[in-house]
Write an enzyme that holds these catalytic residues in place. Structure first.
Site, PDB file in Angstrom:
ATOM      1  N   TYR A 143      -0.452  -5.623  90.390  1.00  0.00           N
ATOM      2  CA  TYR A 143      -0.177  -5.549  88.949  1.00  0.00           C
ATOM      3  C   TYR A 143       0.774  -6.634  88.438  1.00  0.00           C
ATOM      4  CZ  TYR A 143       3.583  -2.784  91.092  1.00  0.00           C
ATOM      5  OH  TYR A 143       4.596  -2.361  91.900  1.00  0.00           O
ATOM      6  N   CYS A 199       2.772  47.502 106.822  1.00  0.00           N
ATOM      7  CA  CYS A 199       2.402  47.233 105.434  1.00  0.00           C
ATOM      8  C   CYS A 199       3.555  47.646 104.519  1.00  0.00           C
ATOM      9  CB  CYS A 199       1.145  48.012 105.081  1.00  0.00           C
ATOM     10  SG  CYS A 199       0.754  47.953 103.320  1.00  0.00           S
ATOM     11  N   CYS A 215      -4.974  52.445 101.995  1.00  0.00           N
ATOM     12  CA  CYS A 215      -3.692  51.929 101.502  1.00  0.00           C
ATOM     13  C   CYS A 215      -3.714  51.854  99.971  1.00  0.00           C
ATOM     14  CB  CYS A 215      -3.464  50.543 102.091  1.00  0.00           C
ATOM     15  SG  CYS A 215      -2.060  49.681 101.379  1.00  0.00           S
TER      16      CYS A 215
HETATM   17 ZN   LIG Z   1      -1.062  49.251 103.386  1.00  0.00          ZN
END
Ligand SMILES: [Zn+2]
Length: 662
Positions: free
Chosen positions: A221, A404, A427
């Site tokens: 450039y 979890c 769940c």
């Molecule tokens: Zn779970």
């Protein structure tokens, strides 16, 4: 020491340290925006207190000291630094200064500011003799051997003057960066952080063969020394001359007659930067006339005839308060960052994705860390990494939970998977997500059942699966919070209407892995009823046009599960239409016979919703652009598919265009 002096000293130390890490060690420790902000504050301080300005101040220098590993490379004509402008008013002030000094309005050339490393290439008699980095602008490092491995850098020039310094940017294409990281991952090596530093590291290899492996690119450039021919009169001519010599010049450089045109160019590329295969962090604006450039001269080391328009920040630093976990409808545990709220590009960011456990471990991200957060366009904000020197004492590496976080069941991580999964199909988090998904547009399209109501239904024990939705009545719904008579009757009406959506929608709504709108339509057309589909073997499923073994496996797996078959049976009992016209040879609808490709982010439709709309109208959706494609539906940040469509001359529509077709 006075307060401004103390602050200036603090800023200088911070900037010097950052410079050293960035230019000498190729390991940036602060984000570019933080660096720019510190430099700007220091400049303002020095302007307000001229006695604080010293020749050693980082505001007076361009980069860092050259490393001792390479020979010094003196620049006969110094390599420039540029002043920065950050918004429209800065830019207009720049234009006003130029016009005042020039005595008339100037015209400009706008060039994309490539995020790479400035390089000066010396050609004698048209042959590449040497190459040096910018260094401090006066002396850089001699990296000739390494630069010779860059394919974009021509060994010889056509019709060039006797002596010329070709100046430009060495950079790494995003595609080359991705390929490089993929091969490193495959070889068990850590991946590189970003293209710029990978390019910088590549140039500083002792062995040029290692440089060559990084597949660097180059755009020119500017020129430095120029002898033995008539020099160009304007920047436009200069770029054309470089191109004629055989040097790559960025195709997007544009002459602009007014500052309004300049501003439009800046705004356009700020929005479209993600479509490029290289990273840019702004736009360089130069006065076109080289005679006027000479007349305007320099203020310190910055030319008065050029400036850099810096794009809005895409990164910021903030505190990582904690790591949260989302459980998806498949039970996948998705970690996310809970952040001390921080403004990035005009938006307050409070959360960012952390991808997965491997990514957290690789970057060693810990709660309590100060982290760099990246947010660009419509991309979900993500955590780039921690700022290690700001890490508080007594932190520990993050470990994914073993149970979890919602139901407490054990978590499993399948071999070779980067995600952990909750093993409990009942769940509540998974059930909530499945119900929410069932009701989305593109699936069963049940208005009024969103995040909040899905969660409330599960929490109240009213829904353990999607079939339970159709056992709801006014009495049950009225027990939930914020459920007035009108809302209750709306939800029941919507549920009733959803019964007639047909098999394709039901399949998409069940959330079978890999079965979105398109595959659901293929399967519905092939099998006609859910009973036929449920008993089909993997082999039979895979014979379906467009359905591969992976999808076949997933469908078979879904229907092998007793609990899923039970849900389907109950849906049938509640009167849902679980059939589809068999083998629709003559697709009906306004889009029959038309094939669509969707790319980028649409303003109000998700990919699934757009697919459902097209399929419902008899059209097909394909993943790749070919001559058979009828339309490409392009949203924001559309990439290579859009470019390919343009090359093939395929009609391109936006979301509004798609709706018009419908
Ligand atoms: Zn779970």
């Amino acid at each position: 020491m006075s307060a401004p002096a103390a602050r200036a000293a603090e800023l200088r130390a911070q900037i010097d340290e950052a410079n050293r890490n960035y230019h000498v060690l190729d390991a940036p420790t602060i984000s570019d925006e933080t660096y720019d902000a510190a430099l700007r504050e220091l400049r303002d301080l020095e302007d307000a207190h001229p006695d604080l300005a010293t020749p050693e101040s980082p505001t007076q220098r361009v980069g860092g000291a050259p490393s001792s590993d390479f020979s010094p490379y003196p620049h006969g004509v110094p390599m420039l630094s540029l002043s920065n402008v950050f918004d429209e008013s800065d830019l207009r002030a720049f234009d006003a200064r130029v016009a005042k000094l020039a005595g008339e309005p100037a015209t400009y050339v706008c060039e994309l500011k490539i995020d790479g490393l400035a390089m000066s290439l010396r050609y004698e008699g048209g042959v590449l003799r040497s190459a040096g980095t910018r260094g401090d602008g006066t002396t850089g490092e001699d990296v000739t051997g390494n630069v010779r491995t860059v394919r974009d850098v021509p060994r010889t020039l056509r019709g060039a003057p006797q002596t010329i310094d070709v100046r430009g940017e060495i950079y790494l294409r995003k595609s080359a960066f991705a390929a490089l990281n993929a091969s490193r991952t495959a070889a068990g090596l850590p991946s590189f952080a970003n293209p710029r530093n990978t390019a910088a590291g590549g140039l500083r290899q002792k062995d040029p063969r290692l440089t060559a492996e990084r597949k660097l690119s180059f755009f020119a450039y500017a020129i430095g020394a120029f002898a033995g021919a008539e020099p160009p009169a304007t920047q436009v001519e200069l770029l054309a001359a470089l191109r004629a010599y055989g040097v790559p010049v960025n195709e997007h450089a544009t002459a602009c007659a007014t500052i309004d045109d300049v501003l439009a160019f800046c705004r356009r590329w700020e929005d479209e930067r993600a479509t490029l295969d290289y990273e840019i962090d702004g736009v360089v604006i130069k006065v076109d006339s080289l005679a006027l450039q000479a007349k305007l001269g320099y203020a310190g080391k910055d030319p008065r005839w050029a400036t850099a328009f810096k794009f809005r920040a895409q990164e910021a630093r903030t505190k990582l308060l904690d790591i949260g976990i989302n459980v998806s409808r498949s039970g996948k545990l998705n970690p996310y960052a809970i952040l001390d709220p921080v403004g990035i590009g005009g938006v307050t960011v409070k959360m960012a994705t952390l991808h997965n456990a491997d990514d957290i471990a690789r970057k060693d991200i810990r709660p309590g860390d100060t982290v760099i957060v990246h947010r660009a366009g419509d991309v979900i904000p993500y955590v780039v990494g921690p700022v290690l020197e700001l890490r508080p004492k007594k932190t520990a590496p993050y470990a994914m939970p073993l149970a979890c976080p919602v139901c407490g069941s054990p978590v499993e991580r399948p071999e070779g998977d980067v995600f952990s999964y909750c093993t409990n199909v009942a769940c509540p988090a998974q059930v909530t997500e499945r119900i929410r998904h069932w009701c989305t547009r593109g699936a069963m399209d049940i208005e009024g059942v969103g995040d909040a109501l899905s969660a409330a239904l599960v929490e109240a024990g009213l829904c353990a699966n999607v079939a339970d939705l159709y056992d709801l009545d006014a009495e049950k719904l009225a027990t939930l919070p914020r459920m007035g008579d009108r809302t209750v009757s709306n939800v029941l009406g919507e549920l009733e209407r959803s019964k007639t959506r047909g098999l394709a929608r039901v399949l998409a709504a069940l959330g079978i892995r890999y079965v979105g709108g398109q595959n659901a339509a293929l399967l519905a057309g092939e099998f006609g009823t859910i009973d036929e589909l449920a008993v089909a073997s993997r082999e039979r499923l895979a014979e379906t046009d467009g359905i591969g073994p992976q999808i076949a496996e997933s469908v078979a797996f879904f229907f092998a599960r007793e609990s899923n078959r039970d849900v389907v049976r109950r849906l049938a009992e509640r009167g849902l239409d679980l059939t589809a016209p068999l083998h629709p040879k003559e697709p009906v609808g306004v889009l029959a016979g038309k094939t669509f490709v969707i790319t980028g982010t649409l303003p109000s439709l998700s990919r699934e919703e757009a697919t459902a709309l097209i399929v419902d109208a008899g059209g097909k959706v394909s993943g790749s652009v070919s001559k058979k494609t009828s339309y490409v539906v392009a949203g924001e940040e559309a990439g290579s598919k859009l470019a390919k469509a343009q090359t093939l001359g395929i009609e391109i529509v936006d979301e509004a265009g798609l709706r018009a077709l419908l």
